[in-house]
Design a protein around this motif. Structure first.
Motif, PDB file in Angstrom:
ATOM      1  N   THR A   1       0.744  -1.001  -0.008  1.00 18.63           N
ATOM      2  CA  THR A   1      -0.125   0.017   0.032  1.00 18.63           C
ATOM      3  C   THR A   1       0.859   1.394   0.032  1.00 18.63           C
ATOM      4  O   THR A   1       1.706   1.411   0.844  1.00 18.63           O
ATOM      5  CB  THR A   1      -0.998   0.111   1.307  1.00 18.63           C
ATOM      6  OG1 THR A   1      -1.820  -1.229   1.332  1.00 18.63           O
ATOM      7  CG2 THR A   1      -1.932   1.135   1.255  1.00 18.63           C
ATOM      8  N   PRO A   2       0.628   2.140  -0.941  1.00 19.81           N
ATOM      9  CA  PRO A   2       1.663   3.296  -0.936  1.00 19.81           C
ATOM     10  C   PRO A   2       1.226   4.754   0.151  1.00 19.81           C
ATOM     11  O   PRO A   2       1.374   5.728  -0.453  1.00 19.81           O
ATOM     12  CB  PRO A   2       1.603   3.823  -2.704  1.00 19.81           C
ATOM     13  CG  PRO A   2       0.083   3.360  -2.929  1.00 19.81           C
ATOM     14  CD  PRO A   2      -0.355   2.118  -1.967  1.00 19.81           C
ATOM     15  N   LYS A   3       0.847   4.334   0.940  1.00 21.94           N
ATOM     16  CA  LYS A   3       0.265   5.578   2.016  1.00 21.94           C
ATOM     17  C   LYS A   3       1.289   5.502   3.061  1.00 21.94           C
ATOM     18  O   LYS A   3       1.976   4.469   3.423  1.00 21.94           O
ATOM     19  CB  LYS A   3      -1.083   5.047   2.695  1.00 21.94           C
ATOM     20  CG  LYS A   3      -2.233   5.463   1.401  1.00 21.94           C
ATOM     21  CD  LYS A   3      -3.397   5.517   1.911  1.00 21.94           C
ATOM     22  CE  LYS A   3      -4.597   5.839   0.857  1.00 21.94           C
ATOM     23  NZ  LYS A   3      -4.563   7.347   0.725  1.00 21.94           N
ATOM     24  N   ARG A   4       1.426   6.638   3.750  1.00 26.98           N
ATOM     25  CA  ARG A   4       2.120   6.688   4.764  1.00 26.98           C
ATOM     26  C   ARG A   4       1.788   6.013   6.077  1.00 26.98           C
ATOM     27  O   ARG A   4       2.666   5.469   6.793  1.00 26.98           O
ATOM     28  CB  ARG A   4       2.484   8.318   5.299  1.00 26.98           C
ATOM     29  CG  ARG A   4       3.152   8.367   6.420  1.00 26.98           C
ATOM     30  CD  ARG A   4       3.665   9.899   6.505  1.00 26.98           C
ATOM     31  NE  ARG A   4       4.100  10.150   7.577  1.00 26.98           N
ATOM     32  CZ  ARG A   4       3.462  10.749   8.804  1.00 26.98           C
ATOM     33  NH1 ARG A   4       2.341  11.310   8.544  1.00 26.98           N
ATOM     34  NH2 ARG A   4       4.048  11.074   9.776  1.00 26.98           N
ATOM     35  N   GLY A   5       0.568   6.136   6.313  1.00 26.78           N
ATOM     36  CA  GLY A   5       0.077   5.156   7.359  1.00 26.78           C
ATOM     37  C   GLY A   5       0.493   3.567   7.142  1.00 26.78           C
ATOM     38  O   GLY A   5       0.538   2.961   8.370  1.00 26.78           O
ATOM     39  N   SER A   6       0.501   3.137   5.957  1.00 23.26           N
ATOM     40  CA  SER A   6       0.761   1.704   5.964  1.00 23.26           C
ATOM     41  C   SER A   6       2.148   1.369   6.391  1.00 23.26           C
ATOM     42  O   SER A   6       2.344   0.369   6.991  1.00 23.26           O
ATOM     43  CB  SER A   6       0.484   1.363   4.466  1.00 23.26           C
ATOM     44  OG  SER A   6       1.632   2.033   3.899  1.00 23.26           O
ATOM     45  N   ARG A   7       2.896   2.314   6.403  1.00 25.81           N
ATOM     46  CA  ARG A   7       4.502   1.986   7.103  1.00 25.81           C
ATOM     47  C   ARG A   7       4.381   1.844   8.446  1.00 25.81           C
ATOM     48  O   ARG A   7       4.867   1.059   8.925  1.00 25.81           O
ATOM     49  CB  ARG A   7       5.494   3.158   6.458  1.00 25.81           C
ATOM     50  CG  ARG A   7       6.048   3.117   5.003  1.00 25.81           C
ATOM     51  CD  ARG A   7       7.036   3.908   4.839  1.00 25.81           C
ATOM     52  NE  ARG A   7       7.153   4.875   5.577  1.00 25.81           N
ATOM     53  CZ  ARG A   7       7.010   6.294   5.054  1.00 25.81           C
ATOM     54  NH1 ARG A   7       6.560   6.559   3.890  1.00 25.81           N
ATOM     55  NH2 ARG A   7       7.165   7.299   5.819  1.00 25.81           N
ATOM     56  N   LEU A   8       3.679   2.870   9.097  1.00 25.58           N
ATOM     57  CA  LEU A   8       3.363   2.731  10.399  1.00 25.58           C
ATOM     58  C   LEU A   8       2.596   1.716  11.060  1.00 25.58           C
ATOM     59  O   LEU A   8       3.072   0.944  12.172  1.00 25.58           O
ATOM     60  CB  LEU A   8       2.890   4.014  10.920  1.00 25.58           C
ATOM     61  CG  LEU A   8       3.547   5.451  10.458  1.00 25.58           C
ATOM     62  CD1 LEU A   8       2.761   6.526  10.795  1.00 25.58           C
ATOM     63  CD2 LEU A   8       4.947   5.729  11.120  1.00 25.58           C
ATOM     64  N   ALA A   9       1.543   1.248  10.068  1.00 27.53           N
ATOM     65  CA  ALA A   9       0.792   0.066  10.776  1.00 27.53           C
ATOM     66  C   ALA A   9       1.750  -1.195  10.589  1.00 27.53           C
ATOM     67  O   ALA A   9       1.600  -2.052  11.248  1.00 27.53           O
ATOM     68  CB  ALA A   9      -0.129   0.176   9.984  1.00 27.53           C
ATOM     69  N   LEU A  10       2.462  -1.198   9.373  1.00 26.51           N
ATOM     70  CA  LEU A  10       3.413  -2.122   9.363  1.00 26.51           C
ATOM     71  C   LEU A  10       4.345  -2.553  10.357  1.00 26.51           C
ATOM     72  O   LEU A  10       4.496  -3.809  10.845  1.00 26.51           O
ATOM     73  CB  LEU A  10       4.071  -2.088   7.984  1.00 26.51           C
ATOM     74  CG  LEU A  10       4.895  -3.366   7.293  1.00 26.51           C
ATOM     75  CD1 LEU A  10       3.855  -4.741   7.280  1.00 26.51           C
ATOM     76  CD2 LEU A  10       5.758  -3.095   6.031  1.00 26.51           C
ATOM     77  N   ARG A  11       4.817  -1.454  10.987  1.00 29.00           N
ATOM     78  CA  ARG A  11       5.767  -1.728  12.261  1.00 29.00           C
ATOM     79  C   ARG A  11       5.210  -2.148  13.488  1.00 29.00           C
ATOM     80  O   ARG A  11       5.572  -3.069  14.086  1.00 29.00           O
ATOM     81  CB  ARG A  11       6.626  -0.289  12.472  1.00 29.00           C
ATOM     82  CG  ARG A  11       7.622   0.287  11.530  1.00 29.00           C
ATOM     83  CD  ARG A  11       7.874   1.265  11.864  1.00 29.00           C
ATOM     84  NE  ARG A  11       8.478   1.323  13.330  1.00 29.00           N
ATOM     85  CZ  ARG A  11       8.796   2.492  14.115  1.00 29.00           C
ATOM     86  NH1 ARG A  11       8.655   3.816  13.624  1.00 29.00           N
ATOM     87  NH2 ARG A  11       9.134   2.262  15.316  1.00 29.00           N
ATOM     88  N   VAL A  12       3.889  -1.714  13.562  1.00 29.74           N
ATOM     89  CA  VAL A  12       3.074  -2.273  14.676  1.00 29.74           C
ATOM     90  C   VAL A  12       2.894  -3.595  14.536  1.00 29.74           C
ATOM     91  O   VAL A  12       2.659  -4.619  15.299  1.00 29.74           O
ATOM     92  CB  VAL A  12       1.791  -1.342  15.068  1.00 29.74           C
ATOM     93  CG1 VAL A  12       1.211  -1.851  16.178  1.00 29.74           C
ATOM     94  CG2 VAL A  12       2.406   0.050  15.193  1.00 29.74           C
ATOM     95  N   LEU A  13       2.214  -3.975  13.316  1.00 29.76           N
ATOM     96  CA  LEU A  13       1.864  -5.475  13.016  1.00 29.76           C
ATOM     97  C   LEU A  13       2.961  -6.240  13.226  1.00 29.76           C
ATOM     98  O   LEU A  13       2.916  -7.538  13.693  1.00 29.76           O
ATOM     99  CB  LEU A  13       1.195  -5.422  11.648  1.00 29.76           C
ATOM    100  CG  LEU A  13       0.511  -6.862  11.325  1.00 29.76           C
ATOM    101  CD1 LEU A  13      -0.535  -7.158  12.199  1.00 29.76           C
ATOM    102  CD2 LEU A  13      -0.192  -6.739   9.856  1.00 29.76           C
TER     103      LEU A  13
END
Length: 88
Positions: free
Chosen positions: A40-52
């Motif tokens: 997913t090319p959104k900034r929030g996806s990088r942050l959510a990926l770290r938490v997941l």
């Protein structure tokens, strides 16, 4: 049923923007959710990926079967708001 949890606080992104990303992976198996967030090319996806990924590491330390783990609850709540004033 064992639940694992990972929390990330004080992220500098609007909760409304994060919810757009998080709604796409809620209810998915973990391996599929990781793929979805990485593409997913959104900034929030990088942050959510770290938490997941942190939650997956917590699940592995609990010796859970990773094929059966699903993302049951993932959310973004509002945090503190920066007060910007202009002294006169």
């Amino acid at each position: 049923m064992i639940t694992v949890r990972a929390v990330s606080r004080y992220l500098r992104i609007a909760p409304r923007k994060m919810r757009l990303v998080l709604d796409t992976v809620r209810g998915m198996p973990v391996h599929r959710a990781l793929q979805q967030l990485s593409l997913t090319p959104k900034r929030g996806s990088r942050l959510a990926l770290r938490v997941l990924k942190s939650a997956v590491a917590n699940a592995r330390s609990e010796k859970m079967n990773m094929e059966r783990v699903i993302v049951s609850d993932i959310r973004a709540d509002g945090g503190p708001v920066l007060k910007r004033i202009r002294p006169r």
